[in-house]
Design an enzyme around this catalytic site. Structure first.
Site, PDB file in Angstrom:
ATOM      1  N   ILE A  58      -5.251  -2.661   2.243  1.00  0.00           N
ATOM      2  CA  ILE A  58      -6.650  -2.630   2.677  1.00  0.00           C
ATOM      3  C   ILE A  58      -6.964  -4.089   2.999  1.00  0.00           C
ATOM      4  O   ILE A  58      -6.598  -4.985   2.230  1.00  0.00           O
ATOM      5  CB  ILE A  58      -7.600  -2.048   1.585  1.00  0.00           C
ATOM      6  CG1 ILE A  58      -9.075  -2.087   2.052  1.00  0.00           C
ATOM      7  CG2 ILE A  58      -7.462  -2.746   0.251  1.00  0.00           C
ATOM      8  CD1 ILE A  58     -10.048  -1.348   1.109  1.00  0.00           C
ATOM      9  N   SER A  59      -7.573  -4.348   4.141  1.00  0.00           N
ATOM     10  CA  SER A  59      -7.858  -5.737   4.523  1.00  0.00           C
ATOM     11  C   SER A  59      -8.834  -6.365   3.532  1.00  0.00           C
ATOM     12  O   SER A  59      -9.542  -5.663   2.814  1.00  0.00           O
ATOM     13  CB  SER A  59      -8.452  -5.788   5.926  1.00  0.00           C
ATOM     14  OG  SER A  59      -7.530  -5.292   6.861  1.00  0.00           O
TER      15      SER A  59
HETATM   16  N1  SAH Z   1      -8.582  -1.470   8.219  1.00  0.00           N
HETATM   17  C1  SAH Z   1      -7.599  -0.854   7.332  1.00  0.00           C
HETATM   18  C2  SAH Z   1      -6.279  -1.570   7.568  1.00  0.00           C
HETATM   19  C3  SAH Z   1      -5.110  -0.887   6.993  1.00  0.00           C
HETATM   20  S1  SAH Z   1      -3.575  -1.728   7.337  1.00  0.00           S
HETATM   21  C4  SAH Z   1      -8.073  -1.030   5.888  1.00  0.00           C
HETATM   22  O1  SAH Z   1      -8.694  -2.059   5.618  1.00  0.00           O
HETATM   23  O2  SAH Z   1      -7.815  -0.163   5.040  1.00  0.00           O
HETATM   24  C5  SAH Z   1      -3.214  -1.146   8.973  1.00  0.00           C
HETATM   25  C6  SAH Z   1      -3.038   0.323   9.146  1.00  0.00           C
HETATM   26  O3  SAH Z   1      -2.546   0.575  10.456  1.00  0.00           O
HETATM   27  C7  SAH Z   1      -2.034   0.970   8.194  1.00  0.00           C
HETATM   28  O4  SAH Z   1      -2.681   1.992   7.499  1.00  0.00           O
HETATM   29  C8  SAH Z   1      -0.942   1.514   9.126  1.00  0.00           C
HETATM   30  O5  SAH Z   1      -0.348   2.720   8.667  1.00  0.00           O
HETATM   31  C9  SAH Z   1      -1.704   1.703  10.416  1.00  0.00           C
HETATM   32  N2  SAH Z   1      -0.894   1.695  11.643  1.00  0.00           N
HETATM   33  C10 SAH Z   1       0.170   0.901  11.924  1.00  0.00           C
HETATM   34  N3  SAH Z   1       0.642   1.155  13.163  1.00  0.00           N
HETATM   35  C11 SAH Z   1      -0.149   2.138  13.685  1.00  0.00           C
HETATM   36  C12 SAH Z   1      -0.167   2.816  14.945  1.00  0.00           C
HETATM   37  N4  SAH Z   1       0.713   2.553  15.907  1.00  0.00           N
HETATM   38  N5  SAH Z   1      -1.120   3.771  15.144  1.00  0.00           N
HETATM   39  C13 SAH Z   1      -2.034   4.057  14.179  1.00  0.00           C
HETATM   40  N6  SAH Z   1      -2.062   3.438  12.968  1.00  0.00           N
HETATM   41  C14 SAH Z   1      -1.138   2.484  12.722  1.00  0.00           C
END
Ligand code: SAH
Length: 224
Positions: A58-59
């Site tokens: 989670i960011s």
């Molecule tokens: N904003 C989210 C960030 C999670 S980390 C938070 O704060 O919870 C980034 C996320 O992108 C991960 O959950 C990962 O599974 C997803 N991800 C990575 N590549 C992806 C893609 N090509 N399409 C959709 N989701 C993707």
């Protein structure tokens, strides 16, 4: 006393404000309504990314705040927004709050997530925090890799005023340019040599304008 480790959501958000990271009432009001403790169990009120599972985090709250701030002028009641790599669901719900999806039927907010278990995880989190979002048509978390959205799905999704990408890409994915509405804004981390840089992309008169913001550290946007 200045606490380094906050133990409740209000203190976390007030601390971001005190540090000058949140200097915008809209970002403050939005994030205050989405308690990070419902989206991650371990140390939710510390300003740091936290491991979820499947190699992703989670960011950090300051990253969510900075991204939301850049999007605020395109994220309003009635806007269409998409959170690519929605992970825990935290930022997707912030988008839903800010666009008032519950009351404004023109608003449309979706999260797109590549890992099915993380889709389920985020839905569980939303159930704890804002269960009413799961009963409306204009809010959705979709299990999909953004690179695999085909032409038909793209047309069905339509255009978005606000696009947030929570993972870093080697180059700007074409699909995101296609989904971006005229005068819309896309926030995405792009790899530059050994580092990543957050970019703000806007579409004006059909033209793409790229603004380089600052260096960041995100997980990778997976091609497959
Ligand atoms: N904003 C989210 C960030 C999670 S980390 C938070 O704060 O919870 C980034 C996320 O992108 C991960 O959950 C990962 O599974 C997803 N991800 C990575 N590549 C992806 C893609 N090509 N399409 C959709 N989701 C993707």
């Amino acid at each position: 006393m200045y606490a380094l480790v906050e133990n409740n959501h209000i203190d976390l958000i007030n601390n971001l404000k005190r540090r000058g990271i949140i200097d915008d009432d809209e970002v403050y009001d939005t994030m205050l309504q989405v308690d990070r403790g419902r989206y991650i169990k371990e140390n939710p009120y510390v300003d740091t990314p936290i491991y979820i599972s499947h190699g992703v985090t989670i960011s950090s709250p300051h990253m969510h705040a900075l991204s939301l701030k850049r999007l605020m002028n395109v994220l309003k009641p009635g806007s269409r927004a998409i959170d690519v790599g929605s992970g825990s669901g935290y930022l997707t719900v912030c988008m839903a709050i800010r666009t008032n999806v519950l009351k404004n039927k023109n608003s449309f907010v979706i999260g797109i997530e590549r890992v099915k278990e993380l889709v389920d995880f985020s839905i569980g989190n939303i159930k704890k925090d804002k269960p009413e979002l799961l009963n409306i048509e204009n809010f959705k978390i979709i299990h999909k890799n953004i690179y695999q959205v085909n032409e038909e799905e793209q047309k069905e999704l339509g255009f978005f005023d606000a696009i947030h990408v929570g993972a870093s890409a080697s180059e700007l994915p074409d699909i995101l340019i296609k989904l971006l509405a005229e005068n819309g804004k896309l926030i995405i981390p792009l790899e530059e040599g050994p580092t990543q840089v957050l970019y703000e992309i806007t579409k004006k008169n059909g033209k793409i304008i790229k603004d380089r913001l600052f260096e960041v550290c995100f997980v990778t946007l997976k091609k497959n």
